[in-house]
Design an enzyme around this catalytic site. Structure first.
Site, PDB file in Angstrom:
ATOM      1  N   LYS B  78       0.852  -1.194   0.000  1.00 47.43           N
ATOM      2  CA  LYS B  78       0.000   0.000   0.000  1.00 47.43           C
ATOM      3  C   LYS B  78       0.886   1.241   0.000  1.00 47.43           C
ATOM      4  CE  LYS B  78      -3.910   1.994   2.613  1.00 47.43           C
ATOM      5  NZ  LYS B  78      -4.729   1.873   3.852  1.00 47.43           N
ATOM      6  N   SER B 153      -9.719   1.943   2.949  1.00 46.37           N
ATOM      7  CA  SER B 153      -8.820   2.679   2.083  1.00 46.37           C
ATOM      8  C   SER B 153      -7.817   1.795   1.333  1.00 46.37           C
ATOM      9  CB  SER B 153      -8.049   3.716   2.898  1.00 46.37           C
ATOM     10  OG  SER B 153      -7.203   3.084   3.842  1.00 46.37           O
ATOM     11  N   SER B 177      -9.919  -0.298   7.236  1.00 46.07           N
ATOM     12  CA  SER B 177      -9.330  -0.130   5.900  1.00 46.07           C
ATOM     13  C   SER B 177      -8.666  -1.364   5.321  1.00 46.07           C
ATOM     14  CB  SER B 177      -8.316   1.012   5.912  1.00 46.07           C
ATOM     15  OG  SER B 177      -8.988   2.240   5.870  1.00 46.07           O
TER      16      SER B 177
END
Lengths: 97, 479, 473
Positions: B78, B153, B177
């Site tokens: 990420k 997210s 997330s």
């Protein structure tokens, strides 16, 4: 919070956070923020007398490091990331006062 | 090689047996990325040459008799984690041009075990969002339905794993997330207990909630990756010095002697029927595996989103103050003095959702409001923690839906921030209490969208939820 | 109308730790810009602070030294404000749970003693240093993150003299604990002043102003003098005082209002989530208390009692802890401790001053100084030669007795040798001899001087004097 109906002043708060909002943004956010603030206020329905606040979920204390030098970053690497630099320093618009 | 199915543990076995090299694996994945990512949009950047070089290096090490728990395994990262020498934008314009001069601790631990860092995945800007629509860079689509969001997210990481573009990924979870996008995309996502994995090098959103965790194709891989990245770190005062169990060896096929609690507040009227049906079916599977099922209560659940948004945005408003155009990243043009520089840089560099959250966080900390918002929220946090402590006296893990609905369509909620916040209702409580949680797929809706089952465990009892999730996963396949 | 003055100080002291408050970067002064930096002190994305154990200990030692109560529970907070010298645009500091609460510092105002109360001592991180180019400013983050101890006094001082004396006493105490050099030139001691005036008879304090940019003790003194005068002048002419920050202009000798764009400060303090609280046990605090040195004013009293020093001499000796330590080590070895203090107050401090040295760096050991005192007391050398020995030892070290022997500096106390020289001197200075005989006692010293010259300074002056007066008497 004396006045429960007191509204958030988005323009002022954005200034505190050093964000220059356009009038359009201020207007749009004002409405959204009022709605969000209105929602989060619901926590005040609870009786919180005598309840300790939690800032860390796991109570750990006294986490120290020893006072021993560790290698840092090379200046070249650091200044490579800087938007502007001069004479080994980061440069910013002139600071007044 | 079937890139839609191969797992981390499977790949390690193949490489160990000499049936495949890391280079073959990585170049195969790069091929999938080349052909599919134009549509899915999971990755922000992939450095083919660098990934292949890392793979060849891993192959050399293996040939020399070296070993590593992730030797030659490609992992997607990420874009919120610092990897030395790589960009780290957090999908924000304000970090444009920033190159990390250091590795996050979790990255360093994976590097030590020989992992190959494949590429950087898309996300909501600064991890603020539940659909990845807040990325300032690109759209990420749900591989199960290109009109739907992948969740957020960590939407890029979930979509990469689900779309066959990565075997596994690292995500971060502040209010759901990892678990929510895992549920939306049909993969496994684990949020460790607060303090289990070092946060050093994770660009902070909400310091007292953030955790790094694995997103994988099965439960065993999550157990394996968690074992690699867990442990105390001298660079993170909030990481705990507790032994890291061998999670993989603790996985079992049955649930004999395990008590699972169903929190009644998570099964309310108005929840999606298909989600409810899938979760109840999972309950039956667990019962069939020997688990005892009991109802429990988490009475303050209704306040969780309010508490979460007060504390998370307060912390974020200060964590994001450092993005000012002085030391790294973007600086606005034509600025006259420092205040002008801050105002323009930050308004041009941040997107709407980040601005809203900075405003909320600044407001709740500001003079005259601190007690009513921030301090009160911390007190409610205590109540929510106690809810979990009480519930875990009666069971080993809690079983809930991960999300109230399956993945929604792009644009459905993007104009209504509050509705978007309420998507986190079942996941944010774990971050407030510091407990661990995992989302594991438990079926699909009639539209073919995945549904996630969430298991929540007591602090530092990841083995409880991994064991339950693993047994369920086996039982689901067999049943 | 008469006005009452009220002054309170906030003193920032950089701690002398090896590394910064929250990271492993070094703290050495004068390094090239941005060479002692890392992700933590540059406020990089993802970096996290970890507390320096020694900085916490040093702060608590200082608190114990001035009689503060040490908090069993302390924590750090974030204080938000944007400034280019702030890497994170919040400063990690302590808001409502500082390490030390209360305490006092005794000051001596021309013999009058006064206690200045301390409100609190907390620990925080220093900011970067900025310098100004023609059209822009440059920022050097070497200083960012250096541990900074803030000592806040009560508004207990009434004039610039008291503030000056307070700063001197505080500096002495901090140097005694050994946690900072308090070197004003290097900026490791800085001070903000709050001051106000009010008409006599009024109980509540007047509106205060805050003075900044006070880089020297003299600057503090002059700025307070000026500002109090300015405030009285404003009030007596019917004006009002604005609560504001004012900057001391050294060259103009005036304070000037700092009209910053940002008047509304809202620091938005809240607990630092990246750091854990510090919880101390009574035992830990007591263990630290045992490490404390004696307070300078207590030591001064003890030196008077124990070594029979005059109060003034004791004051000079204790001014610097290392000098006092040196003194006591030497004094313990001799029967005449006052002579040791004379050596230190004259030769030692003079040479230290000339060479800009600290006593820790001299080559002459306390035992060697004691040796010189013993040689003089036993008439083995005279005081002129003793000074030469001292100078030799100061630069090169060694054993005084050996040097005296090697260089033949031994005092001549041989009766016949001295008599020969005395006879020669009398015969060469008939006029002076006559003067002495006719009652001019001062002439004796002149003849003694001549004998000393002939002996190249080695004759025992007491014997010489006695012999001359006998011969001429």
């Amino acid at each position: 919070m004396d006045d429960k109906n007191e509204k958030i002043d988005v323009a002022y708060v954005a200034h505190l956070a050093r964000m220059h909002l356009t009038d359009e943004e201020c207007g749009r956010f004002q409405e959204q923020m009022e709605q969000i603030v209105g929602y989060v206020r619901k926590i005040n329905e609870l009786d919180l007398d005598g309840i300790e606040p939690t800032s860390h979920t796991k109570p750990v204390e006294n986490v120290f490091r020893e006072d021993v030098i560790k290698p840092g970053l090379d200046r070249d690497v650091v200044l490579e990331n800087a938007p502007l630099s001069k004479d080994g320093q980061f440069t910013v618009p002139k600071i007044i006062g | 090689m079937d890139f839609d199915k191969i797992t981390v543990c499977g790949a390690l076995e193949l490489m160990e047996k000499g049936e495949c090299s890391s280079e073959e694996l990585v170049s195969g994945l790069l091929g999938v990325i080349d052909s599919k990512d134009g549509e899915i949009g999971a990755y922000l950047s992939v450095d083919h040459a660098d990934a292949l070089e890392q793979a060849r290096e891993a192959d050399r090490k293996r040939a020399n008799g070296e070993s590593g728990r992730l030797l030659g395994v490609p992992i997607a990262i990420k874009d919120v984690l610092n990897v030395k020498g790589q960009a780290c934008t957090c999908a924000s314009q304000i970090l444009k041009g920033y190159i990390s001069p250091y590795d996050a601790t979790a990255i360093a631990m994976m590097r030590k075990e020989g992992a190959v860092f494949l590429g950087r995945t898309n996300m909501d800007e600064f991890a603020m969002g539940s659909s990845t629509e807040n990325s300032s860079c690109q759209i990420t689509r749900n591989p199960h339905n290109m009109d739907c969001v992948p969740g957020g997210s960590s939407g890029g990481s979930a979509a990469a794993v689900a779309g066959g573009e990565a075997l596994a990924a690292l995500g971060t979870d502040t209010g759901g997330s990892i678990r929510q996008p895992a549920a939306f995309c049909g993969c496994v996502g684990l949020k460790p207990s607060y303090g289990r994995v070092s946060r050093y090098g994770l660009v902070a959103f909400a310091s007292s909630f953030d955790q790094i965790g694995p997103m994988t194709r099965d439960v065993r891989d999550s157990a394996h990756l968690l074992g690699v990245i867990s442990g105390q770190d001298d660079m993170d005062s909030s990481s705990l010095n507790l032994p890291v169990p061998d999670y993989v060896s603790m996985l079992k096929d049955d649930l004999k002697g395990v008590t699972l609690g169903l929190p009644k507040e998570y099964f309310v009227d108005g929840m999606d029927d298909e989600v409810r049906a899938s979760v109840m079916k999972a309950v039956d599977v667990c019962r069939g595996l020997g688990a005892e099922i009991t109802e429990v209560s988490l009475p303050h659940t209704d306040y969780a989103i309010a508490v979460y948004y007060i504390i998370a945005t307060a912390e974020a408003s200060t964590n994001l103050a450092r993005f000012d155009g002085v030391r790294y990243g973007f600086r606005a043009e034509g600025v006259t003095d420092p205040i002008d520089m801050y105002g323009k840089t930050r308004s041009q560099g941040f997107g709407d959702e980040v601005k809203r959250r900075i405003i909320l966080g600044t407001y709740v900390l500001s003079s005259g409001y601190y007690d009513a918002y921030y301090l009160s929220a911390q007190k409610v946090r205590t109540l929510i923690r106690r809810d979990f402590e009480d519930a875990f006296k009666k069971c080993d893990a809690l079983l809930t839906p991960t999300t109230p609905t399956p993945a929604f369509k792009r644009g459905d909620k993007s104009d209504d921030p509050l509705q978007m916040y309420l998507c986190d209702i079942f996941t944010a409580t774990a971050n407030l209490a510091g407990v661990c949680g995992i989302s594991v797929p438990c079926g699909k809706s009639s539209d073919g969208l995945p549904i996630g089952l969430q298991l929540l465990g007591p602090e530092f009892k990841e083995e409880n939820i991994l064991r339950t999730a693993y047994a369920y996963e086996q039982g689901r396949e067999n049943g | 109308m008469q006005y009452l003055h009220t002054i309170g100080l906030e003193v920032h002291v950089q701690l002398k730790t090896e590394t910064k408050m929250f990271c492993g970067c070094g703290t050495v002064y004068g390094a090239a810009p941005n060479t002692n930096v890392c992700p933590v002190c540059l406020g990089y994305p993802g970096a996290m602070p970890v507390m320096n154990r020694n900085a916490v200990r040093d702060t608590i030692l200082t608190g114990l030294m001035i009689g503060s109560e040490i908090s069993t529970y302390s924590k750090f907070d974030r204080k938000s404000y944007f400034y280019p010298d702030m890497p994170k645009n919040y400063q990690i500091t302590q808001y409502d749970k500082p390490f030390c609460v209360g305490g006092s510092v005794e000051v001596d105002l021309e013999g009058q003693k006064k206690l200045i109360a301390i409100t609190r001592i907390h620990l925080e991180e220093d900011v970067a240093k900025s310098m100004h180019f023609h059209k822009s400013s440059g920022v050097d983050f070497n200083r960012a993150g250096v541990p900074l101890m803030e000592i806040v006094s009560e508004p207990d001082m009434q004039n610039a003299e008291e503030a000056f004396a307070f700063l001197q006493a505080l500096r002495q105490i901090v140097r005694y604990v050994g946690v900072s050099d308090c070197n004003l030139e290097e900026g490791n001691m800085r001070c903000d002043v709050n001051c106000s005036v009010r008409p006599e008879g009024q109980t509540e304090l007047g509106t205060k102003t805050e003075l900044k940019n006070l880089n020297t003790l003299k600057g503090v003194y002059n700025a307070i003098k000026y500002e109090l005068g300015r405030q009285v002048e404003v009030l007596s002419s019917g004006g009002t005082i604005q609560q504001e920050t004012r900057c001391w202009d050294v060259d103009a000798g005036v304070t000037e209002s700092l009209r910053s764009k940002e008047n509304a400060h809202d620091y938005r303090y809240f607990p630092e989530p990246d750091l854990m609280p510090v919880v101390l046990t009574a035992k830990q605090i007591e263990d630290w208390r045992k490490e404390l040195p004696e307070l300078p004013r207590h030591r001064r009293e003890r030196l008077v009692l124990e070594y029979g020093l005059p109060d003034y001499a004791a004051g000079v000796i204790v001014a610097d802890k290392h000098v006092a330590d040196y003194y006591e080590e030497a004094a313990a070895l001799v029967s005449n401790p006052k002579a040791v203090s004379n050596w230190i107050m004259t030769e030692m401090l003079r040479l230290l001053g000339e060479r800009e040295m600290d006593i820790e760096d001299v080559k002459i050991t306390p035992a060697a100084l004691a040796g010189i005192v013993k040689l003089v007391d036993s008439d083995a050398i005279n005081s002129t030669k003793a000074k030469e020995v001292f100078a030799e030892l100061f630069d090169n070290g060694g054993d005084p007795e050996k040097i005296v022997k090697e260089k033949g500096m031994g005092q001549v106390s041989d009766q016949s040798a001295i008599e020969e020289l005395v006879d020669q001197a009398i015969s060469e200075n008939v006029k002076s001899a006559e003067d002495y005989k006719s009652g001019k006692k001062a002439a004796l010293q002149y003849i003694v001087g001549q004998v000393m010259r002939l002996s190249k300074g080695k004759a025992n002056p007491k014997m010489v004097g006695a012999m001359i007066s006998e011969k001429l008497g």
